[in-house]
Design an enzyme around this catalytic site. Structure first.
Site, PDB file in Angstrom:
ATOM      1  N   ARG A  36       7.097  13.915   0.128  1.00 38.11           N
ATOM      2  CA  ARG A  36       5.647  14.091  -0.032  1.00 38.11           C
ATOM      3  C   ARG A  36       5.232  15.539   0.248  1.00 38.11           C
ATOM      4  NH1 ARG A  36       3.071   8.488   2.426  1.00 38.11           N
ATOM      5  NH2 ARG A  36       3.393   7.279   0.542  1.00 38.11           N
ATOM      6  N   LYS A 197       3.334 -11.266  -3.805  1.00 35.04           N
ATOM      7  CA  LYS A 197       2.132 -12.095  -3.923  1.00 35.04           C
ATOM      8  C   LYS A 197       1.342 -11.840  -5.192  1.00 35.04           C
ATOM      9  CE  LYS A 197       1.173 -12.581   1.020  1.00 35.04           C
ATOM     10  NZ  LYS A 197       0.226 -12.192   2.066  1.00 35.04           N
ATOM     11  N   GLY A 352       5.290   2.976  -3.822  1.00 37.12           N
ATOM     12  CA  GLY A 352       5.757   1.900  -2.950  1.00 37.12           C
ATOM     13  C   GLY A 352       7.177   1.462  -3.267  1.00 37.12           C
ATOM     14  N   GLY A 375      -0.762   1.916  -3.015  1.00 34.73           N
ATOM     15  CA  GLY A 375      -2.080   1.266  -3.020  1.00 34.73           C
ATOM     16  C   GLY A 375      -3.031   1.914  -4.012  1.00 34.73           C
TER      17      GLY A 375
END
Length: 395
Positions: A36, A197, A352, A375
Site C-alpha cells: 500500500r 455471505k 480483499g 469494502g
C-alpha cells in the site's frame, strides 16, 4: 473520471495535504507488507517533483479512543523514507500547535507524516472542527486512499470542504477501472462473485445483474442459491434468512446467473478433512450427503467458468470460490485466477480476498487492475457514490 487530479492544479511552492492508505500489516514494530505504501509512491513523487512539500495522513488499525503506540504510523513513515530515499519527518500527533509549526517549516521536497488519524475521536464521526484543523496543514488536499473512500471521515470527506480537493493517481486508476464495470462496459462482460455471505452482497448482485452478461457465483454465497434451487445442503454454510432473496434473484436473472454444477465436499471444516467431488446437476436428486459440506467449486464448474471466460472482454471478480485458506480447498479459487490471467480480457480484481488470491496464485501481475480497497470496491460495484470521491472537485 470527471474529478480533478493532481495534474489539474499548480503545485509549485504549495504544501500538499495528502490522504493515503498506509493501513499496513505490522509485526514487532515493523511493516511486513509495504504494497500500500508503494501504491502511493507515484503521486507522492509527482507532487515532490513539481515543487511542493507533502503532509501525509492515514489511519492504521482500530485504536480504542486515543493515541496508542501499537498503532503509531512511525514504522510506515520509516518504510516510506527508505522507498523515497529521504527522511520523512514524523509528527508527534495528528493536529496541534507543534504539528502546525512543523508543517509551516516544510521546504519544497520535504515530506511529513501525521500520526494515525484515528487517534482523534472526531475522525470517524467526520467532525468538521477536526477537518478544519487538518486543512490548516496544507494549501491543496489530495485523496489517494481509495481503500478509505467509502467512509465519510474528517480526513477523507470533511477536509475536502475547506481546501481545493483533487485525486491522486491511485484513486484515479481505481475509478477508471471500476468505472468500466459500472459505466459503459466492454462486452461480453462477466462478473464473478464469491465469499461467504450473500447478505453482504445482495446490492452488488442486483446491480451487476443489470449490467453484466453473465454472473458466476461461487464460495459460501453459492450455497444459499443452491438451497433456494432445491438442493439439500447438509452441513454446508447456508444463510437461512437469505434463501428467499436468492430465489427472487434467480427468478429475475434467468440464465444470466451461473451456479456451480459440482463441488468439493469435506466431512468437516478442517484442512485435513476427507474430501470428495459431488455433482450438483439435479435439485432433489444430487443433494449433499448427510455429514458433508461444500468447501470449493469442483472441476466441472471450473470447466464451465473457463468456457464462459473464453469470450469475455471485461471480467470483474470479487470473493473467493471456496475456503482457499486451506490448500485442499484452494484449487477452485486459484483456477479462476489462472483462467483470468490467460483470458485476454480486461480483468478487474476487487480488493480483499480476491487480491490475496491472485497474489497467492502468482498471477497478480497478469491482471489489468487489482484494487487496493475491498469494502470501497464493493460499494462502488453496488452503484453507491463514495463520499471520499464525491467530495473531490469536478473537472
Amino acid at each position: 473520471m470527471n474529478k480533478k487530479t493532481v495534474r489539474d492544479v499548480d503545485l509549485k511552492g504549495k504544501r500538499v495535504l495528502m490522504r493515503v492508505d498506509f493501513n499496513v500489516p505490522m509485526a514487532d514494530g515493523a511493516v511486513t507488507d509495504d504494497k500500500r505504501i508503494r501504491a502511493a509512491l507515484p503521486t507522492i513523487q509527482y507532487v515532490l517533483e513539481h515543487g511542493a512539500s507533502v503532509v501525509l495522513m492515514s489511519h492504521l488499525g482500530r485504536p480504542k479512543g486515543g493515541p496508542d503506540p501499537e498503532f503509531s504510523l512511525k514504522a510506515a513513515a520509516e518504510a516510506l523514507g527508505k522507498l523515497l530515499g529521504k527522511d520523512v519527518k514524523m509528527a508527534p500527533a495528528v493536529i496541534g500547535t507543534e504539528v502546525e509549526e512543523m508543517a509551516a517549516a516544510l521546504e519544497p521536497g520535504d515530506v511529513m507524516m501525521l500520526e494515525n488519524t484515528r487517534f482523534e475521536k472526531g475522525e470517524e464521526k467526520n467532525d468538521l472542527e477536526l477537518a478544519q484543523k487538518l486543512a490548516k496543514l496544507g494549501d491543496i488536499y489530495v485523496n489517494d486512499a481509495f481503500g478509505s473512500a467509502h467512509r465519510a471521515h474528517s480526513s477523507t470527506e470533511g477536509v475536502a470542504r475547506y481546501l481545493p480537493a483533487v485525486s491522486g493517481f491511485l484513486m484515479e486508476q481505481e475509478l477508471e477501472y471500476l468505472g468500466r464495470a459500472t459505466g459503459n462496459p466492454e462486452r461480453p462482460y462477466v462478473a464473478i462473485l464469491g465469499g461467504a455471505k450473500i447478505s453482504d452482497k445482495i446490492l452488488v448482485v442486483e446491480n451487476l445483474l443489470k449490467q453484466c452478461d453473465k454472473l458466476l457465483i461461487g464460495g459460501g454465497m453459492a450455497n444459499t442459491f443452491l438451497k433456494a434451487k432445491g438442493f439439500d445442503m447438509a452441513d454446508s454454510l447456508v444463510e437461512g434468512g437469505s434463501v428467499e432473496i436468492a430465489r427472487r434473484i434467480m427468478e429475475t436473472a434467468g440464465d444470466k446467473l451461473v451456479l456451480p454444477v459440482d463441488a468439493v465436499l469435506a466431512n468437516k471444516f478442517e484442512a485435513e478433512a476427507f474430501t470428495q467431488v459431488w455433482s450438483l446437476r439435479e435439485p432433489g436428486v444430487d443433494g449433499v450427503p448427510g455429514g458433508w459440506r461444500i468447501m470449493d467449486i469442483g472441476p466441472k464448474t471450473i470447466e464451465l467458468c473457463g468456457d464462459i471466460l473464453k469470450t469475455a472482454k471485461l471480467v470483474v471478480w470479487n470473493g473467493p470460490m471456496g475456503v482457499f485458506e486451506m490448500p485442499k480447498f484452494a484449487e477452485g479459487t486459484f483456477a479462476i485466477a489462472r483462467l483470468l490471467a490467460d483470458s485476454g480480457a480486461t480483468t478487474v480484481i476487487g480488493g480483499g480476498d480476491s487480491a490475496s488470491a491472485v497474489k497467492k496464485a502468482g498471477v497478480a501481475k497478469k491482471m489489468t487492475h487489482v484494487s487496493t480497497g475491498g469494502g470501497a470496491s464493493l460499494e462502488f460495484l453496488e452503484g453507491k457514490e463514495l463520499p471520499g470521491v464525491a467530495a473531490l472537485n469536478d473537472k
